[in-house]
Scaffold this motif. Structure first.
Motif, PDB file in Angstrom:
ATOM      1  N   VAL A   1     -56.642 145.220  19.819  1.00 33.67           N
ATOM      2  CA  VAL A   1     -56.262 143.993  20.524  1.00 33.67           C
ATOM      3  C   VAL A   1     -57.374 143.578  21.483  1.00 33.67           C
ATOM      4  N   THR A   2     -57.864 144.531  22.290  1.00 30.64           N
ATOM      5  CA  THR A   2     -58.957 144.178  23.204  1.00 30.64           C
ATOM      6  C   THR A   2     -60.170 143.708  22.403  1.00 30.64           C
ATOM      7  N   ASN A   3     -60.349 144.289  21.215  1.00 31.82           N
ATOM      8  CA  ASN A   3     -61.481 143.889  20.378  1.00 31.82           C
ATOM      9  C   ASN A   3     -61.372 142.418  19.975  1.00 31.82           C
ATOM     10  N   LEU A   4     -60.172 142.024  19.571  1.00 33.17           N
ATOM     11  CA  LEU A   4     -59.979 140.630  19.169  1.00 33.17           C
ATOM     12  C   LEU A   4     -60.142 139.702  20.377  1.00 33.17           C
ATOM     13  N   VAL A   5     -59.633 140.143  21.542  1.00 34.55           N
ATOM     14  CA  VAL A   5     -59.797 139.353  22.764  1.00 34.55           C
ATOM     15  C   VAL A   5     -61.288 139.179  23.066  1.00 34.55           C
ATOM     16  N   GLN A   6     -62.063 140.249  22.873  1.00 35.46           N
ATOM     17  CA  GLN A   6     -63.498 140.170  23.157  1.00 35.46           C
ATOM     18  C   GLN A   6     -64.193 139.169  22.240  1.00 35.46           C
ATOM     19  N   VAL A   7     -63.856 139.198  20.952  1.00 34.89           N
ATOM     20  CA  VAL A   7     -64.478 138.248  20.018  1.00 34.89           C
ATOM     21  C   VAL A   7     -64.086 136.818  20.407  1.00 34.89           C
ATOM     22  N   PHE A   8     -62.820 136.632  20.781  1.00 34.28           N
ATOM     23  CA  PHE A   8     -62.351 135.309  21.202  1.00 34.28           C
ATOM     24  C   PHE A   8     -63.129 134.828  22.432  1.00 34.28           C
ATOM     25  N   LEU A   9     -63.301 135.717  23.417  1.00 31.43           N
ATOM     26  CA  LEU A   9     -64.002 135.333  24.652  1.00 31.43           C
ATOM     27  C   LEU A   9     -65.436 134.892  24.366  1.00 31.43           C
ATOM     28  N   MET A  10     -66.096 135.564  23.415  1.00 30.89           N
ATOM     29  CA  MET A  10     -67.473 135.177  23.085  1.00 30.89           C
ATOM     30  C   MET A  10     -67.540 133.775  22.508  1.00 30.89           C
ATOM     31  N   LEU A  11     -66.536 133.441  21.683  1.00 31.73           N
ATOM     32  CA  LEU A  11     -66.621 132.202  20.910  1.00 31.73           C
ATOM     33  C   LEU A  11     -66.010 130.997  21.613  1.00 31.73           C
ATOM     34  N   VAL A  12     -65.144 131.243  22.620  1.00 35.63           N
ATOM     35  CA  VAL A  12     -64.286 130.145  23.067  1.00 35.63           C
ATOM     36  C   VAL A  12     -65.055 128.990  23.727  1.00 35.63           C
ATOM     37  N   ILE A  13     -66.003 129.282  24.618  1.00 34.91           N
ATOM     38  CA  ILE A  13     -66.727 128.175  25.257  1.00 34.91           C
ATOM     39  C   ILE A  13     -67.694 127.495  24.275  1.00 34.91           C
ATOM     40  N   PRO A  14     -68.513 128.277  23.544  1.00 33.63           N
ATOM     41  CA  PRO A  14     -69.414 127.610  22.587  1.00 33.63           C
ATOM     42  C   PRO A  14     -68.684 126.705  21.584  1.00 33.63           C
ATOM     43  N   PHE A  15     -67.499 127.123  21.118  1.00 34.32           N
ATOM     44  CA  PHE A  15     -66.774 126.293  20.159  1.00 34.32           C
ATOM     45  C   PHE A  15     -66.043 125.119  20.834  1.00 34.32           C
ATOM     46  N   SER A  16     -65.896 125.150  22.174  1.00 33.73           N
ATOM     47  CA  SER A  16     -65.252 124.029  22.866  1.00 33.73           C
ATOM     48  C   SER A  16     -66.243 122.933  23.235  1.00 33.73           C
ATOM     49  N   LEU A  17     -67.528 123.308  23.343  1.00 39.18           N
ATOM     50  CA  LEU A  17     -68.521 122.348  23.832  1.00 39.18           C
ATOM     51  C   LEU A  17     -68.738 121.127  22.928  1.00 39.18           C
ATOM     52  N   PRO A  18     -68.596 121.256  21.585  1.00 41.51           N
ATOM     53  CA  PRO A  18     -68.701 120.029  20.780  1.00 41.51           C
ATOM     54  C   PRO A  18     -67.679 118.972  21.200  1.00 41.51           C
ATOM     55  N   ARG A  19     -66.473 119.398  21.575  1.00 42.12           N
ATOM     56  CA  ARG A  19     -65.464 118.464  22.041  1.00 42.12           C
ATOM     57  C   ARG A  19     -65.942 117.776  23.325  1.00 42.12           C
ATOM     58  N   THR A  20     -66.490 118.593  24.249  1.00 42.56           N
ATOM     59  CA  THR A  20     -67.030 118.056  25.499  1.00 42.56           C
ATOM     60  C   THR A  20     -68.093 117.008  25.196  1.00 42.56           C
ATOM     61  N   TYR A  21     -68.970 117.348  24.258  1.00 36.20           N
ATOM     62  CA  TYR A  21     -70.042 116.423  23.844  1.00 36.20           C
ATOM     63  C   TYR A  21     -69.449 115.111  23.338  1.00 36.20           C
ATOM     64  N   GLY A  22     -68.474 115.216  22.439  1.00 38.93           N
ATOM     65  CA  GLY A  22     -67.840 114.012  21.889  1.00 38.93           C
ATOM     66  C   GLY A  22     -67.234 113.149  22.973  1.00 38.93           C
ATOM     67  N   LEU A  23     -66.569 113.797  23.934  1.00 36.35           N
ATOM     68  CA  LEU A  23     -65.927 113.027  25.012  1.00 36.35           C
ATOM     69  C   LEU A  23     -66.966 112.385  25.927  1.00 36.35           C
ATOM     70  N   LEU A  24     -68.033 113.132  26.235  1.00 42.38           N
ATOM     71  CA  LEU A  24     -69.031 112.605  27.174  1.00 42.38           C
ATOM     72  C   LEU A  24     -69.822 111.445  26.575  1.00 42.38           C
ATOM     73  N   VAL A  25     -70.050 111.454  25.262  1.00 45.83           N
ATOM     74  CA  VAL A  25     -70.787 110.332  24.666  1.00 45.83           C
ATOM     75  C   VAL A  25     -69.839 109.230  24.210  1.00 45.83           C
ATOM     76  N   GLY A  26     -68.530 109.431  24.457  1.00 43.49           N
ATOM     77  CA  GLY A  26     -67.568 108.388  24.158  1.00 43.49           C
ATOM     78  C   GLY A  26     -67.291 108.196  22.674  1.00 43.49           C
ATOM     79  N   ASP A  27     -67.515 109.235  21.882  1.00 44.35           N
ATOM     80  CA  ASP A  27     -67.248 109.134  20.445  1.00 44.35           C
ATOM     81  C   ASP A  27     -66.889 110.534  19.940  1.00 44.35           C
ATOM     82  N   ARG A  28     -65.576 110.808  19.895  1.00 49.10           N
ATOM     83  CA  ARG A  28     -65.136 112.162  19.556  1.00 49.10           C
ATOM     84  C   ARG A  28     -65.612 112.618  18.184  1.00 49.10           C
TER      85      ARG A  28
END
Lengths: 189, 548
Positions: free
Chosen positions: B248-275
């Motif tokens: 379980v901690t292993n899966l949490v660790q993999v999730f923690l590594m990926l969560v911000i990098p995979f969220s940033l495309p959304r941030t990019y889409g919102l900031l340039v006004g085109d999701r």
């Protein structure tokens, strides 16, 4: 140039302020949570027998003698001071495995993989259920116990995948051996 | 349940968790970097730092601030490491000057390459007030640079790209700190230790002795993964049961590594006004990550049919599938934590994790660095496809002219140049070959892996390589510095060039950059560029080993 100095001084101040927040307050907050809701985990999941600590349920240890279930080979000899593995691969690994098999009196291919391979940490607390079962006859003979009884004990200490699918089925060697010691003590008593 | 079903379900749960979190977290990140208001604690920090949070900076000042905080960070951290013996909680930990410098550079550049063993090299004080702090600051720097580049694309005809100090402090206070707190508590409940106890020697059950370590591990561990840092508290990193006790901690660790990098495309889409732009980048990152997970898993599962079950260097509680998932994710995110030994992987599995880094850390890459790396490749793709179909290369109405493509190309060439030069020198320098554990093609992969890891700010290792010598410590430190800061300065220069341009309205002649066709081309460019650059070296290393 003044800009470089100005920004660097701001950087120095920022790092000092952030050190207080992230280097002191944050670890302290997590420590407090540990002391209040997870004391046992925070301390290292220690295992005691008759009031003295004999190890951690998370850390494998070295077992000497046929009367104990053996853990996996360890590149660091289960030392708590230098965790790590062999880093071997290819033919160098083949030679090392042959050496391990010789030392343990096992045959490559006739035993489960974890019996002859070293873990990444050198502290793997677990073995596969298959390797535990493979050791039942030897342990029972060395202790003068009924093999069926020891096999039952292995079954009782076999943990399935978490929630049915996460990770691999495994046996915690320290817990199994402690149960074995209690069983032997009862047998004698 | 078979290993295959279990492994696929594990990946399924991970993907579902990432799918559920990337939209809210991406939106939160967009708000953090556009909010007009400052939190009270942030105002206090600005006052103590004597910076004006309402002022905006040109790219040059922004770059000077990035370099300033990093140079000061290296100086402070190397000083702390050198002095650790004389400070409280020393407990016999020590490093030589070259190791100390390597370590300071490594943590400030978000690489977290470790020439030392955690148990003996770094005191609890260094781990906490030194390394943990840089584990927050270095990803916050990456985040700030990525946001500055996105502002370059989003703003029209401006002169400034934001205020670095505001971006840095908000990244730490509003993003990394709250998520790390939650992550640390989850890991703690799972069994990761968090104490100040000194190492104690116990008598084991069969009469031997064993040292049991303590440490403020859970707090370090959460930010190690969340910030795509990767430097372990202990030598065995996330393979150590005190860092990563169960599946379980292993899966949490993999999730923690990926969560911000995979969220940033959304941030990019919102900031340039085109999701839709964000979806294209997410599609690019997710495709590459999926391919690398599939390739490494396939290689390791194929190797596990032998008598050794591919279990050398792997933990029983994780098995082959969870080790391969971790390996592909840690190399794709520039984290570099390991829960299994990459050097003991099969030839193709080891080649797979190496290739995952060679892509330039964009699958999905480090915190911030993944997004700006992907946007550099997007600019290159726009340029290449513009040339192919005879259209003006532009991204979001910003023309990719001579200045822009020069900066992009230079930023993309830094890593390959460092890797090939230093690996080549390593192959002929006796000082390096004497440090190799393996010989033949595996030995080449071992040395190449070290320089790839450093130049990409990953930090994982083919750990048989004895890297703790002055030559290797210093050359790796140089690769980490140049591999981090040369692209950062070029990316900020690019942000300055883009922000000055007025946004041109889209015409029938513009190439749309949100379509699946574009995303496919985008993936193709990344793979072809990496393949063409590194094929000769890969052929001599992992491919030769796999074929022999």
């Amino acid at each position: 140039m003044t800009n470089v100095i100005k920004q660097s001084v701001a950087g120095l101040r920022a790092l000092l302020v952030l050190t207080v927040l992230l280097g002191l307050l944050y670890p302290a907050a997590v420590w407090v949570v540990g002391q209040t809701v997870a004391r046992d985990q925070a301390a290292g999941s220690l295992v005691s027998v008759d009031g003295s600590v004999v190890g951690s349920s998370l850390l494998g240890q070295q077992w000497s003698g046929d009367q104990w279930f053996q853990g996996r080979p360890s590149a660091s000899g289960y030392s708590g001071e230098t965790s790590g593995g062999s880093n071997l691969a290819g033919s160098a690994l083949g030679d090392e495995v042959a050496r391990r098999a010789d030392a343990a009196g096992l045959t490559v291919g006739a035993v489960p993989a974890d019996a002859l391979t070293a873990s990444a940490s050198g502290l793997d607390p677990h073995i596969s259920p298959a390797y535990a079962v493979a050791q039942v006859e030897r342990v029972a003979a060395a202790r003068g116990l009924d093999a069926t009884r020891v096999r039952q004990l292995v079954g009782a200490h076999t943990e399935d995948r978490i929630a049915g699918f996460l990770g691999e089925p495994h046996v915690d060697v320290l817990e199994l051996n402690l149960a074995l010691a209690r069983l032997t003590a009862i047998g004698r008593g | 349940m078979s290993d295959t079903v279990s492994g696929l379900l594990t990946i399924g749960v991970l993907v579902a968790a990432l799918a559920a979190s990337h939209l809210p977290l991406g939106a939160w990140l967009a708000r953090v970097f556009t909010d007009e208001h400052h939190w009270r604690v942030e105002r206090l920090v600005y006052r103590l730092c004597r910076v004006d949070p309402s002022s905006e900076q040109r790219w040059t000042t922004y770059a000077v601030a990035v370099l300033g905080v990093s140079v000061v960070g290296i100086a402070l951290l190397s000083g702390l490491v050198v002095a650790q013996g004389a400070l409280p909680l020393a407990r016999g930990a020590a490093m030589g000057w070259d190791t100390a410098l390597n370590t300071a550079v490594s943590f400030v550049t978000n690489t977290n390459w470790q020439s030392y063993a955690g148990e003996s090299g770094a005191s609890p004080l260094v781990q906490t007030v030194g390394l943990t702090v840089q584990n927050f600051v270095s990803p916050a720097v990456g985040l700030a640079v990525a946001v500055a580049l996105v502002r370059g694309l989003a703003r029209s005809g401006g002169a400034t790209v934001g205020n670095f100090w505001v971006d840095l402090v908000r990244g730490c206070v509003r993003v990394l700190l709250p998520l790390a707190l939650v992550g640390a508590v989850v890991l703690l409940l799972g069994g990761v230790v968090q104490n100040l106890g000194a190492p104690t020697t116990v008598t084991t059950v069969s009469g031997g002795s064993q040292v049991i370590q303590g440490g403020l591990v859970a707090s370090q561990e959460a930010i190690k993964l969340l910030g795509t840092n990767g430097g372990g508290y202990f030598n065995a990193n996330s393979a150590h049961p005190f860092e990563n006790p169960n599946a379980v901690t292993n899966l949490v660790q993999v999730f923690l590594m990926l969560v911000i990098p995979f969220s940033l495309p959304r941030t990019y889409g919102l900031l340039v006004g085109d999701r839709r732009q964000g979806w294209a980048v997410l599609g690019f990152m997710a495709t590459l990550w999926g391919l690398m997970v599939a390739a490494v898993t396939w290689a390791e599962v194929s190797a596990s049919v032998g008598p050794l079950g591919a279990m050398e260097g792997k933990e029983v509680r994780f098995g082959v599938w969870s080790s391969a998932l971790f390996g592909a994710s840690t190399t794709g995110t520039s984290t570099g934590a390991v829960n299994s030994l990459h050097e003991s992987y099969s030839a193709l599995g080891g080649g797979g994790v190496l290739f995952s880094m060679l892509l330039g850390e964009v699958s999905p890459g480090g915190v911030g660095s993944g997004l700006y790396g992907a946007l550099l490749l997007a600019l290159l793709t726009v340029f290449v496809s513009g040339l192919m179909v005879g259209r003006t290369p532009e991204l979001l109405g910003k023309q990719v002219g001579r200045r822009e493509i020069t900066l992009t190309a230079l930023a993309l060439l830094v890593m390959p140049a460092l890797v090939l030069v230093f690996t080549g020198v390593g192959m002929v320098a006796p000082i390096v070959s004497s440090q190799m554990l393996a010989t033949g093609p595996h030995g080449l992969t071992e040395v190449m892996y070290a320089y790839v890891s450093a130049a990409n700010n990953n930090g994982s290792a083919f750990a048989g390589f004895s890297a703790d010598t002055p030559y290797t410590n210093l050359t790796l430190a140089l690769c980490m510095l140049l591999g981090r800061f040369v692209p950062i300065v070029l990316v900020l220069a690019l942000a300055g060039a883009l922000v000055a341009q007025r946004r041109r309205p889209a015409t029938s002649g513009s190439l749309p950059t949100h379509t699946p066709t574009f995303a496919g081309l985008f993936v193709g460019v990344a793979v072809v560029v990496t393949g063409l650059t590194f094929f000769p070296a890969l052929a001599l290393g992992p491919l030769a080993e796999a074929l022999s």
